[in-house]
Design a protein around this motif. Sequence first.
Motif, short mmCIF file in Angstrom:
data_model
loop_
_atom_site.label_atom_id
_atom_site.label_comp_id
_atom_site.label_asym_id
_atom_site.label_seq_id
_atom_site.Cartn_x
_atom_site.Cartn_y
_atom_site.Cartn_z
N LEU A 1 80.08 81.35 81.86
CA LEU A 1 78.94 81.70 81.01
C LEU A 1 79.16 81.26 79.57
O LEU A 1 78.24 80.75 78.91
N GLU A 2 80.37 81.43 79.08
CA GLU A 2 80.68 81.02 77.72
C GLU A 2 80.56 79.50 77.57
O GLU A 2 80.05 79.01 76.57
N MET A 3 81.02 78.77 78.58
CA MET A 3 80.91 77.31 78.54
C MET A 3 79.44 76.88 78.53
O MET A 3 79.06 75.97 77.80
N GLN A 4 78.61 77.54 79.33
CA GLN A 4 77.18 77.22 79.36
C GLN A 4 76.53 77.50 78.02
O GLN A 4 75.71 76.72 77.53
N GLN A 5 76.91 78.62 77.39
CA GLN A 5 76.35 78.94 76.08
C GLN A 5 76.76 77.91 75.04
O GLN A 5 75.95 77.50 74.21
N MET A 6 78.00 77.47 75.09
CA MET A 6 78.47 76.46 74.15
C MET A 6 77.72 75.14 74.34
O MET A 6 77.36 74.48 73.37
N GLN A 7 77.47 74.77 75.60
CA GLN A 7 76.73 73.55 75.87
C GLN A 7 75.30 73.65 75.37
O GLN A 7 74.75 72.70 74.82
N GLN A 8 74.69 74.81 75.55
CA GLN A 8 73.32 75.00 75.09
C GLN A 8 73.23 74.98 73.57
O GLN A 8 72.27 74.49 73.00
N GLN A 9 74.25 75.51 72.90
CA GLN A 9 74.26 75.49 71.44
C GLN A 9 74.48 74.08 70.91
O GLN A 9 73.91 73.71 69.90
N ASN A 10 75.29 73.30 71.59
CA ASN A 10 75.59 71.94 71.13
C ASN A 10 74.46 70.97 71.43
O ASN A 10 74.32 69.97 70.75
N GLN A 11 73.67 71.26 72.44
CA GLN A 11 72.60 70.34 72.84
C GLN A 11 71.58 70.13 71.73
O GLN A 11 71.24 68.98 71.44
N PRO A 12 71.07 71.17 71.05
CA PRO A 12 70.14 70.92 69.94
C PRO A 12 70.78 70.13 68.81
O PRO A 12 70.13 69.31 68.18
N GLN A 13 72.06 70.35 68.55
CA GLN A 13 72.74 69.62 67.48
C GLN A 13 72.81 68.14 67.82
O GLN A 13 72.59 67.29 66.96
N VAL A 14 73.08 67.83 69.07
CA VAL A 14 73.15 66.43 69.50
C VAL A 14 71.77 65.79 69.37
O VAL A 14 71.64 64.66 68.88
N GLN A 15 70.73 66.51 69.79
CA GLN A 15 69.37 65.99 69.69
C GLN A 15 69.00 65.79 68.23
O GLN A 15 68.39 64.79 67.87
N ASN A 16 69.38 66.73 67.38
CA ASN A 16 69.09 66.65 65.96
C ASN A 16 69.78 65.44 65.34
O ASN A 16 69.19 64.72 64.54
N GLN A 17 71.02 65.19 65.73
CA GLN A 17 71.75 64.04 65.21
C GLN A 17 71.11 62.74 65.70
O GLN A 17 71.04 61.76 64.95
N ALA A 18 70.64 62.72 66.92
CA ALA A 18 69.99 61.52 67.45
C ALA A 18 68.69 61.25 66.68
O ALA A 18 68.37 60.09 66.36
N ASP A 19 67.94 62.30 66.36
CA ASP A 19 66.72 62.14 65.57
C ASP A 19 67.03 61.59 64.18
O ASP A 19 66.34 60.71 63.67
N LYS A 20 68.09 62.12 63.56
CA LYS A 20 68.48 61.64 62.23
C LYS A 20 68.90 60.18 62.28
O LYS A 20 68.56 59.40 61.40
N ALA A 21 69.64 59.81 63.33
CA ALA A 21 70.08 58.42 63.47
C ALA A 21 68.88 57.49 63.63
O ALA A 21 68.83 56.40 63.03
N ALA A 22 67.91 57.90 64.42
CA ALA A 22 66.71 57.08 64.62
C ALA A 22 65.94 56.93 63.30
O ALA A 22 65.45 55.84 62.98
N GLU A 23 65.85 57.99 62.54
CA GLU A 23 65.16 57.94 61.24
C GLU A 23 65.90 57.01 60.28
O GLU A 23 65.27 56.21 59.57
N LEU A 24 67.21 57.08 60.25
CA LEU A 24 67.99 56.20 59.39
C LEU A 24 67.82 54.73 59.79
O LEU A 24 67.70 53.85 58.92
N GLU A 25 67.79 54.46 61.08
CA GLU A 25 67.58 53.09 61.54
C GLU A 25 66.20 52.58 61.11
O GLU A 25 66.06 51.42 60.70
N ARG A 26 65.21 53.44 61.21
CA ARG A 26 63.86 53.05 60.78
C ARG A 26 63.85 52.74 59.28
O ARG A 26 63.27 51.75 58.84
#
Length: 94
Positions: free
Chosen positions: A49-74
Amino acid sequence: MFALQPSDIAIIIIVALVLFFGTSKIPELFRSMGKAVGEFKKGRLEAELEMQQMQQQNQPQVQNQADKAAELERQIQELQKQLEQLKSQKQQQQ
C-alpha cells in the motif's frame, strides 16, 4: 534407493513435533506460527500500500515535469524563429 513423498515428509514432521514438544505444546506452537504468518502478511500488505501511494504521489510530479518540458521546447522553437527573423532582417539591411 527410496524416495520420500510429501505425505511421508508430513508424517515424519508430525512425529518429530510430538516427540520434541509433546502433545500439549503443539497447539501453542502452531498458534504462534499462525500469528507470525499473519504478521508477515500484514507487513507485506502495508508495504504494498505504501508503494502504491508513493507511485500515485510521484505520477502527478512526472506529468507536471513533462508539461514543463513541452512548454520549454515550445518557447525554444519560438525563440529560434525570432532569431531567424532577426538574422534575415539584418542581412536585408546590409
